[in-house]
Design a protein around this motif. Structure first.
Motif, PDB file in Angstrom:
ATOM      1  N   ASN A 141     -14.226 114.621 -59.758  1.00 39.75           N
ATOM      2  CA  ASN A 141     -15.156 114.345 -58.657  1.00 39.75           C
ATOM      3  C   ASN A 141     -15.669 115.619 -57.984  1.00 39.75           C
ATOM      4  O   ASN A 141     -16.487 115.560 -57.074  1.00 39.75           O
ATOM      5  CB  ASN A 141     -14.476 113.460 -57.596  1.00 39.75           C
ATOM      6  CG  ASN A 141     -15.465 112.614 -56.822  1.00 39.75           C
ATOM      7  OD1 ASN A 141     -16.486 112.181 -57.346  1.00 39.75           O
ATOM      8  ND2 ASN A 141     -15.174 112.378 -55.554  1.00 39.75           N
ATOM      9  N   LEU A 142     -15.221 116.770 -58.455  1.00 41.42           N
ATOM     10  CA  LEU A 142     -15.623 118.054 -57.887  1.00 41.42           C
ATOM     11  C   LEU A 142     -17.038 118.384 -58.343  1.00 41.42           C
ATOM     12  O   LEU A 142     -17.303 118.475 -59.538  1.00 41.42           O
ATOM     13  CB  LEU A 142     -14.647 119.138 -58.338  1.00 41.42           C
ATOM     14  CG  LEU A 142     -14.693 120.485 -57.641  1.00 41.42           C
ATOM     15  CD1 LEU A 142     -14.307 120.344 -56.180  1.00 41.42           C
ATOM     16  CD2 LEU A 142     -13.751 121.467 -58.343  1.00 41.42           C
ATOM     17  N   SER A 143     -17.970 118.571 -57.405  1.00 47.58           N
ATOM     18  CA  SER A 143     -19.378 118.777 -57.768  1.00 47.58           C
ATOM     19  C   SER A 143     -19.833 120.229 -57.671  1.00 47.58           C
ATOM     20  O   SER A 143     -20.784 120.633 -58.337  1.00 47.58           O
ATOM     21  CB  SER A 143     -20.289 117.896 -56.908  1.00 47.58           C
ATOM     22  OG  SER A 143     -20.160 118.230 -55.545  1.00 47.58           O
ATOM     23  N   SER A 144     -19.191 121.016 -56.823  1.00 48.67           N
ATOM     24  CA  SER A 144     -19.569 122.430 -56.708  1.00 48.67           C
ATOM     25  C   SER A 144     -18.358 123.246 -56.292  1.00 48.67           C
ATOM     26  O   SER A 144     -17.411 122.725 -55.688  1.00 48.67           O
ATOM     27  CB  SER A 144     -20.702 122.619 -55.700  1.00 48.67           C
ATOM     28  OG  SER A 144     -20.271 122.312 -54.396  1.00 48.67           O
ATOM     29  N   ILE A 145     -18.415 124.530 -56.627  1.00 46.56           N
ATOM     30  CA  ILE A 145     -17.321 125.415 -56.261  1.00 46.56           C
ATOM     31  C   ILE A 145     -17.870 126.824 -56.053  1.00 46.56           C
ATOM     32  O   ILE A 145     -18.715 127.288 -56.802  1.00 46.56           O
ATOM     33  CB  ILE A 145     -16.216 125.410 -57.355  1.00 46.56           C
ATOM     34  CG1 ILE A 145     -14.976 126.148 -56.872  1.00 46.56           C
ATOM     35  CG2 ILE A 145     -16.702 125.973 -58.658  1.00 46.56           C
ATOM     36  CD1 ILE A 145     -14.147 125.368 -55.898  1.00 46.56           C
ATOM     37  N   ASP A 146     -17.399 127.486 -54.977  1.00 39.59           N
ATOM     38  CA  ASP A 146     -17.746 128.883 -54.712  1.00 39.59           C
ATOM     39  C   ASP A 146     -16.464 129.698 -54.751  1.00 39.59           C
ATOM     40  O   ASP A 146     -15.550 129.467 -53.950  1.00 39.59           O
ATOM     41  CB  ASP A 146     -18.418 129.027 -53.338  1.00 39.59           C
ATOM     42  CG  ASP A 146     -19.855 128.554 -53.360  1.00 39.59           C
ATOM     43  OD1 ASP A 146     -20.584 128.935 -54.286  1.00 39.59           O
ATOM     44  OD2 ASP A 146     -20.239 127.788 -52.457  1.00 39.59           O
ATOM     45  N   LEU A 147     -16.424 130.637 -55.676  1.00 33.98           N
ATOM     46  CA  LEU A 147     -15.229 131.443 -55.861  1.00 33.98           C
ATOM     47  C   LEU A 147     -15.405 132.797 -55.183  1.00 33.98           C
ATOM     48  O   LEU A 147     -16.431 133.454 -55.367  1.00 33.98           O
ATOM     49  CB  LEU A 147     -14.944 131.629 -57.353  1.00 33.98           C
ATOM     50  CG  LEU A 147     -14.749 130.316 -58.128  1.00 33.98           C
ATOM     51  CD1 LEU A 147     -14.646 130.583 -59.622  1.00 33.98           C
ATOM     52  CD2 LEU A 147     -13.505 129.579 -57.634  1.00 33.98           C
ATOM     53  N   PRO A 148     -14.422 133.242 -54.403  1.00 35.87           N
ATOM     54  CA  PRO A 148     -14.557 134.498 -53.644  1.00 35.87           C
ATOM     55  C   PRO A 148     -14.557 135.722 -54.563  1.00 35.87           C
ATOM     56  O   PRO A 148     -14.007 135.690 -55.670  1.00 35.87           O
ATOM     57  CB  PRO A 148     -13.326 134.484 -52.741  1.00 35.87           C
ATOM     58  CG  PRO A 148     -12.314 133.683 -53.502  1.00 35.87           C
ATOM     59  CD  PRO A 148     -13.098 132.609 -54.197  1.00 35.87           C
ATOM     60  N   ASP A 149     -15.167 136.797 -54.082  1.00 34.34           N
ATOM     61  CA  ASP A 149     -15.256 138.015 -54.886  1.00 34.34           C
ATOM     62  C   ASP A 149     -13.910 138.705 -55.068  1.00 34.34           C
ATOM     63  O   ASP A 149     -13.784 139.609 -55.893  1.00 34.34           O
ATOM     64  CB  ASP A 149     -16.254 138.986 -54.253  1.00 34.34           C
ATOM     65  CG  ASP A 149     -17.682 138.513 -54.420  1.00 34.34           C
ATOM     66  OD1 ASP A 149     -17.926 137.675 -55.306  1.00 34.34           O
ATOM     67  OD2 ASP A 149     -18.561 138.982 -53.670  1.00 34.34           O
ATOM     68  N   SER A 150     -12.900 138.280 -54.318  1.00 37.88           N
ATOM     69  CA  SER A 150     -11.548 138.828 -54.492  1.00 37.88           C
ATOM     70  C   SER A 150     -10.891 138.323 -55.778  1.00 37.88           C
ATOM     71  O   SER A 150      -9.928 138.913 -56.271  1.00 37.88           O
ATOM     72  CB  SER A 150     -10.681 138.449 -53.288  1.00 37.88           C
ATOM     73  OG  SER A 150     -10.673 137.033 -53.115  1.00 37.88           O
ATOM     74  N   LEU A 151     -11.414 137.228 -56.311  1.00 36.52           N
ATOM     75  CA  LEU A 151     -10.802 136.580 -57.482  1.00 36.52           C
ATOM     76  C   LEU A 151     -11.036 137.402 -58.750  1.00 36.52           C
ATOM     77  O   LEU A 151     -12.168 137.707 -59.109  1.00 36.52           O
ATOM     78  CB  LEU A 151     -11.397 135.190 -57.663  1.00 36.52           C
ATOM     79  CG  LEU A 151     -10.754 134.306 -58.742  1.00 36.52           C
ATOM     80  CD1 LEU A 151      -9.359 133.873 -58.314  1.00 36.52           C
ATOM     81  CD2 LEU A 151     -11.622 133.081 -59.022  1.00 36.52           C
ATOM     82  N   THR A 152      -9.959 137.766 -59.444  1.00 35.77           N
ATOM     83  CA  THR A 152     -10.071 138.553 -60.673  1.00 35.77           C
ATOM     84  C   THR A 152      -9.669 137.778 -61.921  1.00 35.77           C
ATOM     85  O   THR A 152     -10.014 138.182 -63.027  1.00 35.77           O
ATOM     86  CB  THR A 152      -9.197 139.826 -60.586  1.00 35.77           C
ATOM     87  OG1 THR A 152      -7.829 139.455 -60.350  1.00 35.77           O
ATOM     88  CG2 THR A 152      -9.665 140.735 -59.462  1.00 35.77           C
ATOM     89  N   VAL A 153      -8.961 136.661 -61.745  1.00 35.17           N
ATOM     90  CA  VAL A 153      -8.455 135.913 -62.909  1.00 35.17           C
ATOM     91  C   VAL A 153      -8.635 134.408 -62.721  1.00 35.17           C
ATOM     92  O   VAL A 153      -8.245 133.861 -61.685  1.00 35.17           O
ATOM     93  CB  VAL A 153      -6.953 136.197 -63.154  1.00 35.17           C
ATOM     94  CG1 VAL A 153      -6.430 135.338 -64.302  1.00 35.17           C
ATOM     95  CG2 VAL A 153      -6.712 137.670 -63.430  1.00 35.17           C
ATOM     96  N   ILE A 154      -9.253 133.769 -63.718  1.00 35.91           N
ATOM     97  CA  ILE A 154      -9.234 132.307 -63.826  1.00 35.91           C
ATOM     98  C   ILE A 154      -8.566 132.006 -65.158  1.00 35.91           C
ATOM     99  O   ILE A 154      -9.053 132.429 -66.208  1.00 35.91           O
ATOM    100  CB  ILE A 154     -10.641 131.684 -63.819  1.00 35.91           C
ATOM    101  CG1 ILE A 154     -11.422 132.094 -62.582  1.00 35.91           C
ATOM    102  CG2 ILE A 154     -10.544 130.148 -63.880  1.00 35.91           C
ATOM    103  CD1 ILE A 154     -12.859 131.595 -62.575  1.00 35.91           C
ATOM    104  N   GLY A 155      -7.457 131.297 -65.137  1.00 38.53           N
ATOM    105  CA  GLY A 155      -6.726 131.015 -66.358  1.00 38.53           C
ATOM    106  C   GLY A 155      -7.463 130.077 -67.299  1.00 38.53           C
ATOM    107  O   GLY A 155      -8.457 129.447 -66.933  1.00 38.53           O
ATOM    108  N   LYS A 156      -7.001 129.999 -68.518  1.00 39.86           N
ATOM    109  CA  LYS A 156      -7.568 129.096 -69.516  1.00 39.86           C
ATOM    110  C   LYS A 156      -7.608 127.665 -68.967  1.00 39.86           C
ATOM    111  O   LYS A 156      -6.697 127.249 -68.254  1.00 39.86           O
ATOM    112  CB  LYS A 156      -6.742 129.144 -70.804  1.00 39.86           C
ATOM    113  CG  LYS A 156      -6.742 130.499 -71.494  1.00 39.86           C
ATOM    114  CD  LYS A 156      -5.853 130.488 -72.731  1.00 39.86           C
ATOM    115  CE  LYS A 156      -5.862 131.853 -73.410  1.00 39.86           C
ATOM    116  NZ  LYS A 156      -5.000 131.868 -74.619  1.00 39.86           N
TER     117      LYS A 156
END
Length: 285
Positions: A99-114
């Motif tokens: 049900n998640l329609s949008s997401i904003d990821l902060p610039d501090s984020l360096t890793v999104i796992g598989k």
């Protein structure tokens, strides 16, 4: 732990809490409200997995890590606010949050796992961190409603099946720093336009589109139009430079050249308008 406490509806944590351990609230299907303390730094693996009653979550400002499958299959989660402190999102952390329609990821984020956001069926837009260097395997796999993506300039690699089966992904911007794209990265994505920040030669050197005629997979790239910004910029730069030489009988000054090229790149004016600008200029007259 509060494993499978089916009737648990809300949680308020103590102000001193620093971390939540693995699987602490897994399967609490009636949980709809969580108040996190500002002291929270980490959320462990599978902490809120299968908490299908969760609708919205605001993560605290001190949080730096979200563990593997932390919000896996929170199928009613429609809104999540990420803090500017966040550095890593684990394997499958938000997979099947349908049900998640949008997401904003902060610039501090360096890793999104598989599989970080895999099978988020209703995800339509993503704001990616400007610190990401790679999109890992299957990160956005089967996000069927994702239509346009702008990848950050920091990116240098796109892994296998990263955007595979994103059936409505029609356009994407890929920065010139990207040097590696797996041949399966866009499988069955049916891309129409790819905007690449580098040159055509750079794109070809990545060897993304298979030349083997026995390769039957639709890699999502074969029918796309590749727009190479660096090549286009060079052409526009040459075009404006010729106008300086032809009309003003001199080499272009750096600022003037940049300004005229920007008019063309931004779409604020056509080639005809730029030519008219030279012809009508006081210097030419």
């Amino acid at each position: 732990r509060f494993y499978d406490c089916y009737n648990l509806r809300s949680i308020t944590f103590p102000d001193t809490l620093v971390s939540i351990g693995d699987a602490a609230f897994i399967g609490c299907s009636s949980l709809s409200s969580i108040t996190f303390p500002d002291t929270l730094v980490s959320i462990g693996d599978e902490v809120f997995a299968n908490c299908t009653g969760l609708n919205s979550v605001t993560l605290p400002n001190a949080l730096t890590s979200i563990g593997d499958m932390a919000f896996f299959y929170c199928s009613n989660l429609s809104s999540i606010v990420m803090p500017e402190s966040l550095e890593s999102i684990g394997y499958g952390a938000f997979a099947y949050c349908t049900n998640l329609s949008s997401i904003d990821l902060p610039d501090s984020l360096t890793v999104i796992g598989k599989l970080g956001f895999a099978n988020c069926d209703n995800l339509r837009s993503i704001g990616l961190s400007q610190s990401l260097t790679s999109i890992e395997s299957s990160t956005f796999r089967a996000c069927k409603n994702l239509s346009n993506v702008i990848l950050p300039e920091s990116l240098n690699a796109i892994g296998e099946y990263a955007f595979a089966y994103c059936l409505n992904l029609y356009s994407i911007y890929i920065p010139s720093n990207v040097v590696s794209i797996d041949q399966s990265a866009f499988e069955d994505a049916y891309l129409k336009d790819i905007y690449f920040g580098g040159t055509k030669a750079q794109w070809i050197n990545m060897n993304i589109v298979p030349t083997d005629v026995t390769y039957e997979m639709n890699n999502g790239l074969s029918d796309a139009t590749i727009h190479c910004a660096a090549d286009d910029y060079k052409k526009l730069n040459d075009f404006v430079s010729r106008l300086y030489r032809n009309f003003l009988k001199r080499e272009p000054d750096e600022k003037g050249l940049a300004d005229w090229v920007d008019v063309l790149v931004s779409g604020r004016g056509t080639g005809a308008k730029v030519v008219a600008g030279f012809v009508l200029s006081p210097e030419y007259k």
